[in-house]
Design a protein around this motif. Structure first.
Motif, short mmCIF file in Angstrom:
data_model
loop_
_atom_site.label_atom_id
_atom_site.label_comp_id
_atom_site.label_asym_id
_atom_site.label_seq_id
_atom_site.Cartn_x
_atom_site.Cartn_y
_atom_site.Cartn_z
N SER A 1 0.82 -1.21 0.00
CA SER A 1 0.00 0.00 0.00
C SER A 1 0.85 1.26 0.00
O SER A 1 0.36 2.35 -0.28
CB SER A 1 -0.92 0.01 1.22
N GLU A 2 2.13 1.12 0.34
CA GLU A 2 3.07 2.23 0.33
C GLU A 2 4.48 1.67 0.18
O GLU A 2 4.68 0.45 0.20
CB GLU A 2 2.96 3.05 1.63
N ASP A 3 5.44 2.55 0.01
CA ASP A 3 6.82 2.10 -0.18
C ASP A 3 7.32 1.35 1.05
O ASP A 3 7.04 1.73 2.19
CB ASP A 3 7.74 3.29 -0.45
#
Length: 247
Positions: A118-120
């Protein structure tokens, strides 16, 4: 909930078990193989209510990313309820590039296995990911990367030796002599090439003297009586391991 901690070697494998049992009240399980094969060995499963936690040694830092790749492959083929819900990677920051290399390696594995974060990916943060299991159902996975600078008292081994030294004056002398031996034994630094290796060597030398006949119960007694709760004052990042259980 089903989780796994991937660590470097046998010492981390053992100490993490006692830390999780003493600090977060997990119950001891049994040693066995990894789910399908021998890519992660040894492995031990703990329990807490309905939750399960496996701790697996990867045979050194170079084995951690292959171990993660194996877990991602296992999840992609697993039936619902058999897959891992949370994966933790714990390793040492031996060099400046370690963290970026691990992040790049993790991202490549996730991409290859069609796991979408969902994110880095970053150090010291739970990252939610989504993927499809063996039946094509979308599942949620949480990954935590802990690249920790195990400097001086920050290493679990050093913390343990310091605790023993404070309790036993005689053992404190043995520990000091063990450190002196390790410091002088490999003058050309052919083998003790990293700070982490020196820490582990000091730990191993002491225990080879204290329990020279492989007295498993004696080692177990020592480890069980360490006040592991105090380790959180040194390695605050380990507080994130509390989220491995819903209990």
């Amino acid at each position: 909930m089903k989780s796994i901690i991937l660590c470097e070697g046998s010492t981390d494998f053992v100490l993490l078990q006692y830390f999780m049992r003493k600090v977060y009240k997990w119950q001891d399980g049994k040693t066995g193989e990894s789910p399908k094969g021998k890519r992660i060995k040894p492995i031990r499963t703990l329990s807490k209510g309905m939750d399960q936690l496996s701790i697996g040694g990867c045979g050194g830092s170079s084995g951690i990313l292959p171990g993660l790749d194996y877990i991602m492959e296992f999840n992609s083929l697993a039936a619902e309820g058999e897959e891992y819900d949370k994966v933790v990677i714990i390793t040492d920051r031996d060099e400046e590039a370690t963290e970026s290399e691990y992040i790049a390696g993790i991202e490549k594995i996730l991409q290859d296995k069609q796991v979408i974060p969902s994110e880095d990916i970053c150090n010291n943060k739970w990252i939610q990911c989504s993927y499809k299991n063996g039946h094509g159902k979308e599942r949620i996975l949480h990954i935590l990367l802990l690249v920790i600078p195990f400097e001086t008292t920050g290493a679990m081994e050093t913390f343990l030796l310091n605790c023993i030294s404070q309790e036993e004056e005689y053992d404190a002398k043995i520990i000091q002599k063990s450190k002196e031996f390790v410091s002088n034994a490999d003058e050309e630094k052919r083998y003790l090439t990293k700070r982490r290796y020196i820490t582990k060597a000091e730990f191993d030398v002491y225990f080879s003297i204290r329990t020279s006949a492989e007295q498993f119960l004696e080692r177990q007694h020592i480890l069980k009586n360490i006040e592991w709760e105090n380790y959180l004052k040194i390695q605050n990042d380990f507080k994130k391991l509390e989220k491995l259980s819903n209990q």
